[in-house]
Each structure stands twice: as C-alpha cells, then as structure tokens.
Design a protein around this motif. Structure first.
Motif, PDB file in Angstrom:
ATOM      1  N   UNK A 235       0.939  -1.252  -0.117  1.00 35.09           N
ATOM      2  CA  UNK A 235       0.001  -0.017   0.084  1.00 35.09           C
ATOM      3  C   UNK A 235       0.918   1.253   0.003  1.00 35.09           C
ATOM      4  N   UNK A 236       0.460   2.278  -0.849  1.00 32.90           N
ATOM      5  CA  UNK A 236       1.058   3.383  -0.759  1.00 32.90           C
ATOM      6  C   UNK A 236       0.984   4.333   0.366  1.00 32.90           C
ATOM      7  N   UNK A 237      -0.326   4.301   0.582  1.00 34.12           N
ATOM      8  CA  UNK A 237      -0.866   5.292   1.888  1.00 34.12           C
ATOM      9  C   UNK A 237      -2.018   4.631   2.858  1.00 34.12           C
ATOM     10  N   UNK A 238      -2.454   3.407   2.102  1.00 32.82           N
ATOM     11  CA  UNK A 238      -3.415   2.833   2.872  1.00 32.82           C
ATOM     12  C   UNK A 238      -4.806   3.434   2.924  1.00 32.82           C
ATOM     13  N   UNK A 239      -4.925   4.523   1.913  1.00 31.18           N
ATOM     14  CA  UNK A 239      -6.201   5.226   2.079  1.00 31.18           C
ATOM     15  C   UNK A 239      -7.309   4.378   1.495  1.00 31.18           C
TER      16      UNK A 239
ATOM     17  N   UNK B 153      -9.380   4.862  -0.486  1.00 31.33           N
ATOM     18  CA  UNK B 153      -9.787   5.136  -1.898  1.00 31.33           C
ATOM     19  C   UNK B 153      -8.563   4.148  -2.758  1.00 31.33           C
ATOM     20  N   UNK B 154      -7.380   3.898  -2.234  1.00 31.24           N
ATOM     21  CA  UNK B 154      -6.393   3.162  -2.505  1.00 31.24           C
ATOM     22  C   UNK B 154      -6.849   1.662  -2.259  1.00 31.24           C
ATOM     23  N   UNK B 155      -7.443   1.488  -1.069  1.00 29.10           N
ATOM     24  CA  UNK B 155      -7.899   0.016  -0.772  1.00 29.10           C
ATOM     25  C   UNK B 155      -9.182  -0.395  -1.829  1.00 29.10           C
TER      26      UNK B 155
ATOM     27  N   UNK C 128       2.036   9.267 -10.757  1.00 26.08           N
ATOM     28  CA  UNK C 128       0.599   9.390 -10.772  1.00 26.08           C
ATOM     29  C   UNK C 128       0.102   7.751 -10.123  1.00 26.08           C
ATOM     30  N   UNK C 129      -0.557   7.829  -9.017  1.00 25.70           N
ATOM     31  CA  UNK C 129      -1.086   6.368  -8.870  1.00 25.70           C
ATOM     32  C   UNK C 129      -2.667   6.048  -9.289  1.00 25.70           C
ATOM     33  N   UNK C 130      -3.183   7.318  -9.366  1.00 26.60           N
ATOM     34  CA  UNK C 130      -4.409   7.429 -10.050  1.00 26.60           C
ATOM     35  C   UNK C 130      -4.811   8.560 -10.968  1.00 26.60           C
ATOM     36  N   UNK C 131      -5.621   8.507 -11.853  1.00 23.78           N
ATOM     37  CA  UNK C 131      -6.060   9.669 -12.567  1.00 23.78           C
ATOM     38  C   UNK C 131      -7.521   9.990 -12.390  1.00 23.78           C
ATOM     39  N   UNK C 132      -7.918  11.239 -12.403  1.00 21.84           N
ATOM     40  CA  UNK C 132      -9.251  11.670 -12.887  1.00 21.84           C
ATOM     41  C   UNK C 132      -9.066  12.446 -13.896  1.00 21.84           C
TER      42      UNK C 132
END
Lengths: 222, 317
Positions: free
Chosen positions: B1-5, B7-9, B185-189
């Motif tokens: 996990x990068x941050x364990x947020x 959203x990430x989960x 970038x781990x995610x893109x919007x």
C-alpha cells in the motif's frame, strides 16, 4: 528587442505637472524600432503635450533630443547641455534608459514616458509579441525554438495543459498555445519522441529569483 | 500500500471506485463544509477538496480536509502549482500527512486570470508533472525536492493527477498521461466526459501504451443543471467537449435537472463498460445533493468497506 509602449497621456501630464521646462529624450535603439520612443515619437509627444498645455493655459517649455542609446554612459553625456537648462527629464527609453540617465544626472528628476513590457519582435504591422523572458537558462534547443517560459501562461515545462484547444491558450483565443507550437515544430523536426521525457523542475535562480543578475567577463575587465 | 487510504484500498481490491468533489466556501464557515460532507458521506469512497478552484479564494483545502475527516468522508487534497512554490507545497504536504490525510491530487491549476484576483502573481514554480515527481520522491525516496533526506516520518500519500482527454493535441494526450504516470501518478481523474466515443478512443490509446495497468483511471462525470449551463460548457469552456446531441437531449427534456442527472447516470454506465476505467469521479460542484441520486441510479451503492489486509491480498494476486 526590448518592447515598450507609451504611457497614457494623462499619466505623463500628471508626472510633468510640477515642472516648467522638460527635456523629452528619445532613444535610437529598441524603442525606435518598436515605434515608442524614437526621434519621431519624441516629436509627436512633445507637440501633443504643448498643445494640451496651450488648451489648459499652462506655461511649460519642451526641449527635444534623441540619442543613440540611453543605456550607455557616453551617449547619455550628450544630454548634458540640455539637462542643465531644464527642471525635469522625460525619458522615452526603456526602464534601463530612465535609470541610466538618472544615475548620470542625479540632481534632476527623470520620469518614465514608457512602460517597458518585454523582449520580443514585431509579428505583423503594428503588433509586437513577447518571445523571451530572459530567464538565464535557455532551453530552446529542447522545445523546437519556441520558449514555454515566455510564451506559456503557466511557464509549463511539460505541457500542453488541459486548456490547450485548437492551438490556442485557455487564457485567450488571441494567445497561441506555446506547447501546441512546440508539438507542431518538434513533429516537423521528427523529434516528437523527446516530448515523452519529463523535463525536470526549473532552476529559477537565474531568472531573477536569485537576485539582480550581473554578467561579468573577466577577460574584458581592466 | 502506498498510503493505505480508503480510495487506494477500494481501487486495489478491484472495486469500481467513486470519488466526489467538495468545494470549500468563500468564508471561514465550517458548517458549509460539514453540510456538504454529510451529503457525500457513504456515497463516495473519497472526496476531492478543491484548492481555490478557478483561482477564486476559498477556505484552504487542507483545513477543509481536517474538518471532513471526523465525518467519515475521506479527503483527496487538491494542490495546485499556481499559488505556492516548492517550499510551501512541501511544507503543506508534511502538514496534511501529519493531520492524517492520505490522498493528494496534483494539478497545475487554473490561471489566475480566471479568478477573483486577476492581478495576482502566478507562481507556477513547478508544473503538475514535477509536482507529482516531488510528492512521489518524498514518499518513496524519503527526499525533499532539493535532494535532502527526510529524516523523520515521510508523508505517505496516494497520489493522483488530472488529465484532459479532450484537449489538443489529441494524439499527444495519452502520451502526456504516460508522463504523469512515470512521474508518480497512482490514479487519474479525467476532465468531464460528455463525448463518450472520443473518450473511448483516448482510452484505446491509453491501453495501447499499457497505462491502465500502471495507474487507476477514473472517468470524470457530472450532472448538467440547466440548458444554459450545457450551452455555456459546450461553447465557452476551453477543454470541455459537449456534443450537440447532449445539448439537444437536455433541450427536449421537460425537467432539465432530472434529465441532467439521468444523462450523468447513462454516461457512468457507458464509461464503466470501457476497459481500463477503474472508477468515476463525480463532479457536482455546488450541487452536491445530486451525488447520492447519481450513485444510487448508477448502481454504485452501497460503497464497499475494504480492510487493508483484504486489499493487500487482492493486490498480491
């Protein structure tokens, strides 16, 4: 060249209001070429100011003189005779010219008749555009000869941003998107692949953020 | 996990993610934020907290994030390059992480010309790509942008970026997305999608580059409130692509607001079918009330509760 434009007449008149005899000084270099502060503009401005004073019943004298360059001491020295006869100087040079005259003649007020805007060129009759920001670290070799520091509203190094549309910048349809131009030019040069590299954060210290800049050539110093 | 947020989960576990957007007020009133958070709660996995959007002064993103966290809304702090240099950004990120924030969206920012202080100095020390790299290096390399080591706890943030598939030059857009992913970038919007075929074409280019496997892509969607808004978006907003048939559909509707929500649900269902789309980002700024209805209508409820261990397991597979 350095691009400068004449200040509004109202502002100039307010600046010279306290003085009875004003020397209007033109510069024969950049501002002559961008039609803001050459001999011709000095003549037109002085006539306009005389006329405005006549209408308002003001008594004020104007002396006109244009020198080759307002940014070199030896040319500024040529103003001495006239400077001694007036109580203010109105410079139609760029900001460098105003300051250099003020440095040589510290006893007399030197007023700016122009707003200095940028380094650029005439793009068409009557239009001058900014093309160099003088950032002190040129990357034009990487961007197809188009400067994103001067010509992208956000100074992007990895553009174009999401506001680029039809070759235009999001801030105005009158502003070309510098990164669209870079993309087009690098395409022609067969170098589009280079745009996939991440250009690292810029060192702005050479761009004036490291304090006033000075060039020293030891080989030329006495 | 990068941050364990959260959203990430949700994304790591393979669930179709839903993010929303919360615009802080142009005042110091926390109740406005609490009210909006109450609407979004349970309907999104995390909510973007905008950073002086359209260059108009608003309550700070990180402060608003601190207000929504106890209300069970996970913030995605937005950070633009317009108002802060690299010193201020890194300082704020240390602060955000210390306050428990785990998601960050890196943006260049709208030009100050569009805001309420058009005479202000635009900073733009970094661009969004260099911002991404800086945040990734702080997390993964424990280094500040200058190269100095972060000797204590590093900020662990799940890092996002925006991309506009509809901006020009179109053929460079997927490649530019690749740069953002390479930078961290781990995610893109994405920008709001109304032209689904063009978005699908962009996604095809994204898949050809294999980018959907390196990064989670959330399609931006949003309800249109009025015919005037649709026309304005179609003609006046650079970087938005609102096809004529969308305007025509709203024009033909008896209840434009209801049709706007229905249209948004339809678009969610269409983009969900596109391979590589990992979720949606619902932008209903100043119309947060529409979000529960859209999420419900699009069959996105209830939102999954993913334990960190579970997400790790799925990610490992």
């Amino acid at each position: 060249m350095i691009i400068a434009e004449q200040k509004p007449l109202k502002e100039i008149r307010e600046m010279i209001a306290p003085y009875k005899k004003v020397l209007v000084v033109g510069c024969g270099t950049c501002v002559t070429v961008c039609l803001s502060g050459g001999e011709k503009e000095v003549g037109v401005l002085a006539s306009t100011l005389r006329l405005a004073d006549a209408v308002d019943g003001n008594e004020r004298e104007f002396v006109e003189q244009t020198i080759t360059r307002q940014c070199e001491d030896e040319f500024i020295e040529q103003l001495r005779g006239n400077v001694e006869k007036v109580d203010a100087v109105l410079s139609l040079g760029c900001g460098v010219g105003v300051q250099d005259i003020a440095a040589i003649f510290p006893e007399i007020p030197v007023l700016p008749g122009l707003n200095t805007t940028s380094f650029g060129r005439p793009s068409e009759q009557g239009v001058w555009v900014e093309e160099c920001a003088g950032c002190g670290d040129c990357i034009l070799d990487e961007t197809g000869g188009i400067c994103p520091i001067a010509r992208c509203a956000k100074n992007l190094l990895n553009g174009p941003c999401g506001g680029s549309h039809g070759g235009k910048c999001e801030i105005s349809d009158d502003t070309p998107c510098a990164w669209a131009l870079v993309y087009e030019r690098l395409g022609r040069l067969g170098k589009l692949k280079t745009l996939e590299e991440i250009k690292p954060a810029k060192n702005w210290s050479t761009a004036g953020h490291g304090g006033p800049r000075k060039m020293v050539r030891e080989d030329l110093r006495k | 996990m990068k941050s364990g947020s959260n959203l990430e989960r949700v994304l790591q576990s393979g669930n179709f993610a839903v993010t929303g957007e919360l615009g802080p007020p142009k005042s110091a009133d926390p109740e406005v934020i609490r009210k909006k958070a109450g609407i979004l709660k349970g309907h999104v996995d995390a909510a973007n907290i905008t950073d002086n959007q359209t260059a108009v002064v608003r309550l700070s993103s990180i402060a608003a994030g601190a207000i929504v966290m106890p209300l069970a809304v996970e913030p995605i702090i937005q950070m633009t390059c317009r108002d802060r240099n690299r010193i201020a950004i890194q300082s704020d990120l240390l602060g955000a992480a210390a306050l428990g924030m785990k998601n960050l969206l890196c943006l260049t920012g709208d030009h100050q010309k569009f805001g309420n202080h058009p005479q202000s100095k635009g900073v733009f020390d970094l661009d969004s790509i260099n911002l991404l790299k800086m945040v990734r290096d702080m997390r993964d390399e424990k280094k500040f942008q200058c190269g100095d080591e972060i000797t204590g706890k590093e900020p662990r943030l799940f890092v996002g970026a925006a991309e506009n598939p509809f901006a020009d030059p179109f053929e460079f857009r997927a490649l530019r997305l690749g740069k953002k992913i390479a930078a961290g970038a781990d995610f893109i919007q994405t920008q709001l999608v109304y032209n689904v075929p063009k978005f699908a074409k962009w996604m095809e280019m994204v898949r050809e580059l294999g980018l959907h496997e390196k990064c989670k892509i959330l399609a931006g969607v949003g309800p249109i409130k009025s015919l005037g808004a649709a026309r304005y978006m179609a003609t006046k907003v650079p970087g938005l692509d609102v096809p004529d048939e969308i305007v025509a559909r709203l024009k033909g509707a008896e209840n434009v607001k209801a049709e706007g929500i229905k249209l948004c649900i339809d678009i969610i269902q269409q983009v969900r079918e596109i391979k590589g789309v990992a979720g949606v980002h619902i932008m209903a700024i100043e119309w947060e009330e529409a979000v529960p209805e859209i999420a419900e209508g699009a069959g996105l409820l209830p939102r999954p509760q993913i334990a960190a261990s579970e997400a790790n397991m799925v990610a490992a597979e």
